[in-house]
Design an enzyme around this catalytic site. Structure first.
Site, PDB file in Angstrom:
ATOM      1  N   CYS A  73       0.854  -1.179   0.000  1.00  0.00           N
ATOM      2  CA  CYS A  73       0.000   0.000   0.000  1.00  0.00           C
ATOM      3  C   CYS A  73       0.895   1.236   0.000  1.00  0.00           C
ATOM      4  O   CYS A  73       1.791   1.359   0.839  1.00  0.00           O
ATOM      5  CB  CYS A  73      -0.905   0.001   1.230  1.00  0.00           C
ATOM      6  SG  CYS A  73      -1.903   1.493   1.405  1.00  0.00           S
ATOM      7  N   CYS A  80       0.382   3.176   3.581  1.00  0.00           N
ATOM      8  CA  CYS A  80       0.859   2.713   4.890  1.00  0.00           C
ATOM      9  C   CYS A  80       1.938   1.634   4.833  1.00  0.00           C
ATOM     10  O   CYS A  80       2.505   1.276   5.864  1.00  0.00           O
ATOM     11  CB  CYS A  80      -0.311   2.201   5.717  1.00  0.00           C
ATOM     12  SG  CYS A  80      -1.029   0.657   5.106  1.00  0.00           S
ATOM     13  N   CYS A 107      -7.242  -1.307   1.532  1.00  0.00           N
ATOM     14  CA  CYS A 107      -6.165  -1.811   2.380  1.00  0.00           C
ATOM     15  C   CYS A 107      -6.724  -2.152   3.761  1.00  0.00           C
ATOM     16  O   CYS A 107      -7.413  -1.332   4.374  1.00  0.00           O
ATOM     17  CB  CYS A 107      -5.068  -0.753   2.491  1.00  0.00           C
ATOM     18  SG  CYS A 107      -3.746  -1.176   3.647  1.00  0.00           S
ATOM     19  N   CYS A 120      -4.990   0.488   6.510  1.00  0.00           N
ATOM     20  CA  CYS A 120      -5.318   1.921   6.600  1.00  0.00           C
ATOM     21  C   CYS A 120      -6.663   2.280   5.968  1.00  0.00           C
ATOM     22  O   CYS A 120      -7.103   3.424   6.084  1.00  0.00           O
ATOM     23  CB  CYS A 120      -4.214   2.769   5.980  1.00  0.00           C
ATOM     24  SG  CYS A 120      -4.107   2.675   4.178  1.00  0.00           S
ATOM     25  N   CYS A 132      -8.281  -5.413  -9.835  1.00  0.00           N
ATOM     26  CA  CYS A 132      -7.884  -4.325 -10.720  1.00  0.00           C
ATOM     27  C   CYS A 132      -7.538  -3.122  -9.845  1.00  0.00           C
ATOM     28  O   CYS A 132      -8.419  -2.447  -9.315  1.00  0.00           O
ATOM     29  CB  CYS A 132      -9.047  -4.020 -11.661  1.00  0.00           C
ATOM     30  SG  CYS A 132      -8.631  -2.897 -12.988  1.00  0.00           S
TER      31      CYS A 132
END
Length: 158
Positions: free
Chosen positions: A76, A79, A124, A127, A147
């Site tokens: 991510c 984070c 995510c 976060c 995607c």
């Protein structure tokens, strides 16, 4: 149609519009990694902020992540949470980085009505940042196509 029925239908339509605009099904739970809006803006580029925090979408075929073919992990961009192994990445031809499976407990999903019909949003798990959407038209073994917005990801070789 009588007045009572007309007003009832109007109220129902107004409620649906409000729920659609506020993102019914959006995962707004508390996440282990949380920052203030000002901290997110400072941490992320303007485009990454729009995608991760405001659920925007980058233009297709614009992310360098599309051309990333080395062994490693996609994380991510907000984070650092480990999200996808390079072993699950494939070229979907859509212009966005695509994967057939996330790492265990790396992502969450929620319903997204942004286009007026239900889609499955991927965020995510650490976060809550918006990553993209998952569809049922991917390759074996899962048949899924995660995607993802490339700007929402970072790549760690290895």
């Amino acid at each position: 149609m009588d007045r009572r029925r007309f007003l009832g239908m109007g109220g129902c339509a107004a409620t649906m519009l409000v729920l659609w605009q506020t993102g019914l099904g959006r995962a707004d739970a508390a996440y282990p990694f949380a920052l203030s809006d000002a901290e997110w803006r400072k941490r992320l580029s303007p485009l990454a902020y729009q995608v991760l925090r405001e659920r925007s979408t980058e233009y297709p075929f614009t992310s360098p992540i599309n051309k990333e073919h080395r062994s490693g992990t996609f994380t991510c961009a907000g984070c650092g949470q480990r999200l996808f192994s390079s072993k699950t990445k494939f070229d979907s031809g859509t212009g966005w980085p695509s994967f057939w499976a996330p790492l265990p407990r790396a992502v969450g999903t929620s319903r997204d009505f942004e286009l007026g019909y239900p889609r499955t949003e991927v965020h995510c798990a650490q976060c809550g940042g918006h990553l993209g959407h998952v569809f049922d038209d991917g390759p074996k073994p899962t048949g899924k196509r995660y995607c993802m917005n490339g700007v929402a990801l970072a790549f760690v070789p290895g």
